[in-house]
Design a protein around this motif. Structure first.
Motif, PDB file in Angstrom:
ATOM      1  N   MET A   1       0.852  -1.175   0.000  1.00  0.00           N
ATOM      2  CA  MET A   1       0.000   0.000   0.000  1.00  0.00           C
ATOM      3  C   MET A   1       0.899   1.240   0.000  1.00  0.00           C
ATOM      4  SD  MET A   1      -2.962   1.068   2.745  1.00  0.00           S
ATOM      5  CE  MET A   1      -4.147  -0.165   2.304  1.00  0.00           C
ATOM      6  N   ASP A   2       0.619   2.173  -0.878  1.00  0.00           N
ATOM      7  CA  ASP A   2       1.423   3.385  -0.952  1.00  0.00           C
ATOM      8  C   ASP A   2       0.954   4.396   0.101  1.00  0.00           C
ATOM      9  OD1 ASP A   2      -0.978   4.250  -1.953  1.00  0.00           O
ATOM     10  OD2 ASP A   2      -0.197   4.914  -3.880  1.00  0.00           O
ATOM     11  N   MET A   3       1.647   5.509   0.219  1.00  0.00           N
ATOM     12  CA  MET A   3       1.333   6.535   1.230  1.00  0.00           C
ATOM     13  C   MET A   3      -0.078   7.101   1.042  1.00  0.00           C
ATOM     14  SD  MET A   3       3.529   6.732   3.522  1.00  0.00           S
ATOM     15  CE  MET A   3       3.120   8.258   4.327  1.00  0.00           C
ATOM     16  N   PHE A   4      -0.491   7.260  -0.213  1.00  0.00           N
ATOM     17  CA  PHE A   4      -1.839   7.773  -0.468  1.00  0.00           C
ATOM     18  C   PHE A   4      -2.876   6.800   0.076  1.00  0.00           C
ATOM     19  CE2 PHE A   4      -5.662   8.144  -3.134  1.00  0.00           C
ATOM     20  CZ  PHE A   4      -6.005   9.453  -2.828  1.00  0.00           C
ATOM     21  N   GLY A   5      -2.647   5.526  -0.129  1.00  0.00           N
ATOM     22  CA  GLY A   5      -3.569   4.511   0.374  1.00  0.00           C
ATOM     23  C   GLY A   5      -3.623   4.483   1.892  1.00  0.00           C
ATOM     24  N   VAL A   6      -2.465   4.628   2.519  1.00  0.00           N
ATOM     25  CA  VAL A   6      -2.406   4.661   3.976  1.00  0.00           C
ATOM     26  C   VAL A   6      -3.139   5.895   4.495  1.00  0.00           C
ATOM     27  CG1 VAL A   6      -0.859   4.924   5.964  1.00  0.00           C
ATOM     28  CG2 VAL A   6      -0.276   3.324   4.132  1.00  0.00           C
ATOM     29  N   GLU A   7      -2.889   7.033   3.877  1.00  0.00           N
ATOM     30  CA  GLU A   7      -3.543   8.271   4.299  1.00  0.00           C
ATOM     31  C   GLU A   7      -5.057   8.163   4.153  1.00  0.00           C
ATOM     32  OE1 GLU A   7      -3.494  12.844   2.787  1.00  0.00           O
ATOM     33  OE2 GLU A   7      -1.546  11.874   3.083  1.00  0.00           O
ATOM     34  N   ARG A   8      -5.510   7.599   3.061  1.00  0.00           N
ATOM     35  CA  ARG A   8      -6.949   7.436   2.847  1.00  0.00           C
ATOM     36  C   ARG A   8      -7.554   6.484   3.875  1.00  0.00           C
ATOM     37  NH1 ARG A   8     -10.495   6.699  -2.484  1.00  0.00           N
ATOM     38  NH2 ARG A   8     -12.314   5.893  -1.432  1.00  0.00           N
ATOM     39  N   ALA A   9      -6.856   5.398   4.183  1.00  0.00           N
ATOM     40  CA  ALA A   9      -7.339   4.443   5.185  1.00  0.00           C
ATOM     41  C   ALA A   9      -7.442   5.106   6.554  1.00  0.00           C
ATOM     42  CB  ALA A   9      -6.416   3.229   5.247  1.00  0.00           C
ATOM     43  N   LEU A  10      -6.458   5.933   6.900  1.00  0.00           N
ATOM     44  CA  LEU A  10      -6.497   6.644   8.181  1.00  0.00           C
ATOM     45  C   LEU A  10      -7.656   7.639   8.233  1.00  0.00           C
ATOM     46  CD1 LEU A  10      -2.692   7.259   8.817  1.00  0.00           C
ATOM     47  CD2 LEU A  10      -4.212   5.684  10.045  1.00  0.00           C
ATOM     48  N   GLU A  11      -7.927   8.300   7.129  1.00  0.00           N
ATOM     49  CA  GLU A  11      -9.062   9.224   7.072  1.00  0.00           C
ATOM     50  C   GLU A  11     -10.380   8.479   7.255  1.00  0.00           C
ATOM     51  OE1 GLU A  11      -8.716  11.373   3.407  1.00  0.00           O
ATOM     52  OE2 GLU A  11      -6.982  12.520   4.105  1.00  0.00           O
ATOM     53  N   GLU A  12     -10.485   7.300   6.660  1.00  0.00           N
ATOM     54  CA  GLU A  12     -11.697   6.498   6.815  1.00  0.00           C
ATOM     55  C   GLU A  12     -11.863   6.033   8.258  1.00  0.00           C
ATOM     56  OE1 GLU A  12     -11.846   3.301   3.961  1.00  0.00           O
ATOM     57  OE2 GLU A  12     -11.546   4.671   2.287  1.00  0.00           O
ATOM     58  N   ILE A  13     -10.774   5.646   8.893  1.00  0.00           N
ATOM     59  CA  ILE A  13     -10.819   5.244  10.302  1.00  0.00           C
ATOM     60  C   ILE A  13     -11.263   6.423  11.160  1.00  0.00           C
ATOM     61  CG2 ILE A  13      -9.394   4.580  12.286  1.00  0.00           C
ATOM     62  CD1 ILE A  13      -7.746   2.878  10.267  1.00  0.00           C
ATOM     63  N   ASP A  14     -10.695   7.593  10.897  1.00  0.00           N
ATOM     64  CA  ASP A  14     -11.052   8.790  11.646  1.00  0.00           C
ATOM     65  C   ASP A  14     -12.532   9.107  11.496  1.00  0.00           C
ATOM     66  OD1 ASP A  14     -10.272  11.208  13.211  1.00  0.00           O
ATOM     67  OD2 ASP A  14     -10.873  12.239  11.361  1.00  0.00           O
ATOM     68  N   THR A  15     -13.027   9.036  10.280  1.00  0.00           N
ATOM     69  CA  THR A  15     -14.446   9.295  10.021  1.00  0.00           C
ATOM     70  C   THR A  15     -15.319   8.287  10.770  1.00  0.00           C
ATOM     71  OG1 THR A  15     -13.943  10.216   7.855  1.00  0.00           O
ATOM     72  CG2 THR A  15     -16.198   9.463   8.202  1.00  0.00           C
ATOM     73  N   THR A  16     -14.931   7.035  10.720  1.00  0.00           N
ATOM     74  CA  THR A  16     -15.693   5.995  11.405  1.00  0.00           C
ATOM     75  C   THR A  16     -15.705   6.223  12.909  1.00  0.00           C
ATOM     76  OG1 THR A  16     -15.155   4.389   9.679  1.00  0.00           O
ATOM     77  CG2 THR A  16     -15.877   3.503  11.802  1.00  0.00           C
ATOM     78  N   LEU A  17     -14.565   6.578  13.471  1.00  0.00           N
ATOM     79  CA  LEU A  17     -14.502   6.835  14.915  1.00  0.00           C
ATOM     80  C   LEU A  17     -15.376   8.020  15.305  1.00  0.00           C
ATOM     81  CD1 LEU A  17     -10.732   6.213  15.676  1.00  0.00           C
ATOM     82  CD2 LEU A  17     -12.688   4.809  16.358  1.00  0.00           C
ATOM     83  N   HIS A  18     -15.391   9.054  14.493  1.00  0.00           N
ATOM     84  CA  HIS A  18     -16.245  10.209  14.784  1.00  0.00           C
ATOM     85  C   HIS A  18     -17.728   9.822  14.731  1.00  0.00           C
ATOM     86  CE1 HIS A  18     -12.612  12.654  14.349  1.00  0.00           C
ATOM     87  NE2 HIS A  18     -13.265  13.478  15.151  1.00  0.00           N
ATOM     88  N   LYS A  19     -18.087   8.962  13.793  1.00  0.00           N
ATOM     89  CA  LYS A  19     -19.473   8.492  13.710  1.00  0.00           C
ATOM     90  C   LYS A  19     -19.836   7.677  14.954  1.00  0.00           C
ATOM     91  CE  LYS A  19     -19.812   8.339   8.689  1.00  0.00           C
ATOM     92  NZ  LYS A  19     -19.903   7.463   7.505  1.00  0.00           N
ATOM     93  N   ILE A  20     -18.914   6.815  15.374  1.00  0.00           N
ATOM     94  CA  ILE A  20     -19.149   6.007  16.575  1.00  0.00           C
ATOM     95  C   ILE A  20     -19.310   6.912  17.785  1.00  0.00           C
ATOM     96  CG2 ILE A  20     -18.059   4.380  18.190  1.00  0.00           C
ATOM     97  CD1 ILE A  20     -16.797   3.042  15.666  1.00  0.00           C
ATOM     98  N   PHE A  21     -18.449   7.897  17.896  1.00  0.00           N
ATOM     99  CA  PHE A  21     -18.511   8.832  19.008  1.00  0.00           C
ATOM    100  C   PHE A  21     -19.849   9.575  19.021  1.00  0.00           C
ATOM    101  CE2 PHE A  21     -17.650  13.117  20.725  1.00  0.00           C
ATOM    102  CZ  PHE A  21     -17.422  12.749  22.042  1.00  0.00           C
ATOM    103  N   ALA A  22     -20.290  10.025  17.869  1.00  0.00           N
ATOM    104  CA  ALA A  22     -21.572  10.732  17.785  1.00  0.00           C
ATOM    105  C   ALA A  22     -22.717   9.818  18.206  1.00  0.00           C
ATOM    106  CB  ALA A  22     -21.794  11.254  16.373  1.00  0.00           C
ATOM    107  N   LEU A  23     -22.671   8.559  17.788  1.00  0.00           N
ATOM    108  CA  LEU A  23     -23.712   7.611  18.184  1.00  0.00           C
ATOM    109  C   LEU A  23     -23.690   7.350  19.687  1.00  0.00           C
ATOM    110  CD1 LEU A  23     -23.467   5.037  15.260  1.00  0.00           C
ATOM    111  CD2 LEU A  23     -25.360   6.605  15.745  1.00  0.00           C
ATOM    112  N   LEU A  24     -22.497   7.248  20.267  1.00  0.00           N
ATOM    113  CA  LEU A  24     -22.396   7.059  21.711  1.00  0.00           C
ATOM    114  C   LEU A  24     -23.002   8.237  22.461  1.00  0.00           C
ATOM    115  CD1 LEU A  24     -18.794   5.575  22.059  1.00  0.00           C
ATOM    116  CD2 LEU A  24     -20.948   4.414  22.572  1.00  0.00           C
ATOM    117  N   GLU A  25     -22.732   9.435  21.985  1.00  0.00           N
ATOM    118  CA  GLU A  25     -23.292  10.614  22.631  1.00  0.00           C
ATOM    119  C   GLU A  25     -24.820  10.629  22.517  1.00  0.00           C
ATOM    120  OE1 GLU A  25     -21.135  13.983  20.966  1.00  0.00           O
ATOM    121  OE2 GLU A  25     -20.250  14.254  22.942  1.00  0.00           O
TER     122      GLU A  25
END
Length: 72
Positions: A1-25
């Motif tokens: 996986m190249d750096m762009f792929g890693v960066e995109r995967a991290l952004e998706e993880i971040d988005t998912t965590l924010h969604k989880i956090f919003a649901l918990l709240e």
């Protein structure tokens, strides 16, 4: 996986965590401000729940001190 792929995967993880956090709240709307802040510490740092509650207490104490200073 190249750096762009890693960066995109991290952004998706971040988005998912924010969604989880919003649901918990949403699921616990009656919780205290202290508990909401502690939850944020848990989600955004690697703190344990006990550490997050202590951090929330310190944060709220500092907020209170700043309010007193501003009122003077």
């Amino acid at each position: 996986m190249d750096m762009f792929g890693v960066e995109r995967a991290l952004e998706e993880i971040d988005t998912t965590l924010h969604k989880i956090f919003a649901l918990l709240e949403e699921q616990a709307p009656g919780e205290s401000q202290r508990e909401r802040i502690a939850l944020q510490f848990c989600v955004h740092t690697e703190r344990t729940p006990a550490e997050a509650l202590r951090a929330a207490d310190l944060f709220l104490q500092e907020c209170d001190r700043q309010r007193v200073r501003q009122a003077e």
